[in-house]
Design an enzyme around this catalytic site. Structure first.
Site, mmCIF file in Angstrom:
data_model
loop_
_atom_site.group_PDB
_atom_site.id
_atom_site.type_symbol
_atom_site.label_atom_id
_atom_site.label_comp_id
_atom_site.label_asym_id
_atom_site.label_seq_id
_atom_site.Cartn_x
_atom_site.Cartn_y
_atom_site.Cartn_z
ATOM 1 N N SER A 213 12.055 7.321 6.314
ATOM 2 C CA SER A 213 11.853 8.500 7.155
ATOM 3 C C SER A 213 11.990 9.784 6.348
ATOM 4 O O SER A 213 11.304 10.768 6.611
ATOM 5 C CB SER A 213 12.867 8.494 8.306
ATOM 6 O OG SER A 213 12.642 7.386 9.159
ATOM 7 N N GLU B 73 -2.826 12.023 11.005
ATOM 8 C CA GLU B 73 -2.428 10.621 10.946
ATOM 9 C C GLU B 73 -1.774 10.194 12.252
ATOM 10 O O GLU B 73 -2.086 9.141 12.819
ATOM 11 C CB GLU B 73 -1.456 10.393 9.795
ATOM 12 C CG GLU B 73 -0.855 8.992 9.763
ATOM 13 C CD GLU B 73 0.310 8.861 8.802
ATOM 14 O OE1 GLU B 73 0.963 7.804 8.826
ATOM 15 O OE2 GLU B 73 0.577 9.816 8.040
ATOM 16 N N GLN C 188 4.986 -10.375 31.220
ATOM 17 C CA GLN C 188 5.718 -10.714 32.446
ATOM 18 C C GLN C 188 4.762 -11.193 33.531
ATOM 19 O O GLN C 188 5.066 -12.132 34.275
ATOM 20 C CB GLN C 188 6.507 -9.490 32.931
ATOM 21 C CG GLN C 188 7.549 -9.815 33.999
ATOM 22 C CD GLN C 188 8.710 -10.626 33.443
ATOM 23 O OE1 GLN C 188 8.919 -10.660 32.242
ATOM 24 N NE2 GLN C 188 9.456 -11.282 34.322
ATOM 25 N N GLY D 11 3.724 -14.580 32.738
ATOM 26 C CA GLY D 11 4.812 -15.539 32.873
ATOM 27 C C GLY D 11 4.957 -16.404 31.628
ATOM 28 O O GLY D 11 4.810 -15.936 30.501
ATOM 29 N N GLY E 198 6.449 7.404 10.856
ATOM 30 C CA GLY E 198 7.613 8.108 11.387
ATOM 31 C C GLY E 198 8.138 7.376 12.602
ATOM 32 O O GLY E 198 7.384 7.068 13.521
ATOM 33 N N THR E 199 9.422 7.087 12.632
ATOM 34 C CA THR E 199 9.997 6.329 13.740
ATOM 35 C C THR E 199 10.028 7.149 15.029
ATOM 36 O O THR E 199 9.859 8.371 15.016
ATOM 37 C CB THR E 199 11.436 5.901 13.409
ATOM 38 O OG1 THR E 199 12.243 7.083 13.261
ATOM 39 C CG2 THR E 199 11.483 5.089 12.123
#
Length: 385
Positions: free
Chosen positions: A133, A238, A332, A335, A360-361
């Protein structure tokens, strides 16, 4: 870009890339993931179709279009194969677009056409083992020598590294950062392991090592010391272009959920007629539509002002989180079958998770958005509408 508001050129681009995805990518998407296979021939065909150099002028082998068209291509590839879309973005946006914008005329003539055609595969080399980062804390260095520079150091988690013919490599030059064009044939360059990843399998990610790699002065991108400026000028495009990849994942996830819930029956009725399933579909659709509106608005703003951090960070923050949500809810709805590795929705979730890590987080994006809001308020005395 919204298909409902596409220009004629954009409609043509969207139709063309959708046909390409349907014929060449969708039939092998499962194999790409299962075998962690980078489909080199398919990637090169993107160049033959004019998709790789979409933002580059025709003079240099490109299509002479804009980030709007690049966003369309990224979304449609993300719908078909997120991993191929990731490699596309690293090549077309991070590497090729930056090379054209910042390169000398010699660099443009020598290398840009080869990247546009797909003859060469490109990569951007920024991340290092101890600087993720905080990319500007890199240790890779370049020292001046007769006629050029000697690069020493390493890069890791680099998209396309195992196959790259040309790399934009950032290195320290004294107290500044500079960008260099490194070729896959340069002496002293070696490639480390190809990483086995949770998702985005088929998009090759690896390590690069530089042992006194000589780069002539003619392959300096921009000027010595311009590295930080070059990095920052490309980060926002980006982020927004990458957002469209995760928009494509959302669209595919919703489509899969609707198809399955319309055919899967429980207690004699399709599960799509059950209230709780409809609630899930409603929230999935709403987040998808909100993501599209935010992406399109941010793309417009970043196209007008490449340094618009607030718009770009907001788009990737929300869209990446929404992609993971949509993919999780699709599983979900499916299933037990959604949890099986043969199902497409299982792959969508694994691919979507990268959205909160790459470019970038999520935590960095939140920091950027909060910082920009405070900065703009202090400067203008009002909330940025």
């Amino acid at each position: 870009m919204n298909p409902e508001t596409d220009s004629e050129t954009q409609k043509m681009i969207r139709d063309s890339i959708r046909n390409f995805v349907a014929k060449e990518i969708s039939p092998i998407a499962r194999r790409i993931d299962r075998e962690d296979e980078f489909p080199v021939d398919v990637f090169r065909n993107l160049g033959k179709m004019g998709f790789l150099g979409v933002t580059v002028p025709e003079k240099y082998g490109g299509s002479g279009l804009s980030y709007n068209e690049q966003a369309i291509i990224q979304e449609e590839l993300g719908y078909g194969s997120a991993s191929l879309a990731l490699s596309y973005g690293a090549h077309s946006n991070l590497c090729l677009d930056s090379l054209y914008r910042n390169g000398s005329e010699e660099i443009r003539k020598s290398y840009v056409p080869r990247l546009c055609s797909g003859e060469w595969i490109g990569s951007l080399c920024l991340t290092e083992p101890e600087s993720g980062s905080d990319a500007l804390a890199m240790k890779t260095s370049a020292v001046k020598t007769d006629g050029g520079w000697l690069i020493n150091g390493s890069k890791t988690l680099i998209t396309n590294a195992p196959y790259a013919d040309l790399m934009i490599v950032y290195a320290r030059t004294g107290d500044n950062l500079s960008a260099f064009v490194v070729l896959g044939t340069d002496r002293g360059l070696s490639r480390g392991k190809k990483f086995e990843k949770m998702g985005m399998r088929g998009s090759p990610t690896g390590e690069l090592f530089f042992d006194r790699v000589f780069v002539p002065d003619s392959r300096v991108l921009g000027n010595i010391g311009d590295g930080r400026k070059i990095i920052m000028s490309g980060l926002n495009s980006e982020r927004i272009i990458l957002s469209y990849l995760f928009l494509g994942i959302q669209r595919r996830g919703i489509e899969q959920a609707i198809q399955y819930s319309s055919s899967r029956r429980q207690s004699g009725v399709p599960i799509g007629e059950m209230g709780l399933i409809q609630e899930k579909l409603a929230y999935m659709h709403t987040r998808y539509r909100a993501s599209r509106l935010l992406c399109d608005d941010s793309l417009r703003k970043v196209s007008e002002n490449p340094m618009d951090v607030l718009s770009a960070a907001s788009a990737i923050l929300y869209t990446a989180e929404a992609a993971e949500y949509v993919a999780r809810e699709a599983i979900q709805i499916w299933g037990g079958m959604g949890y099986v590795s043969d199902s497409e929705v299982e792959r969508l979730l694994r691919d979507a998770i990268l959205g909160q890590i790459g470019a970038g987080t999520t935590e960095i994006r939140k920091k950027l958005v909060g910082h920009e809001l405070i900065k703009i308020y202090k400067r203008d005395g009002k909330f940025p509408e």
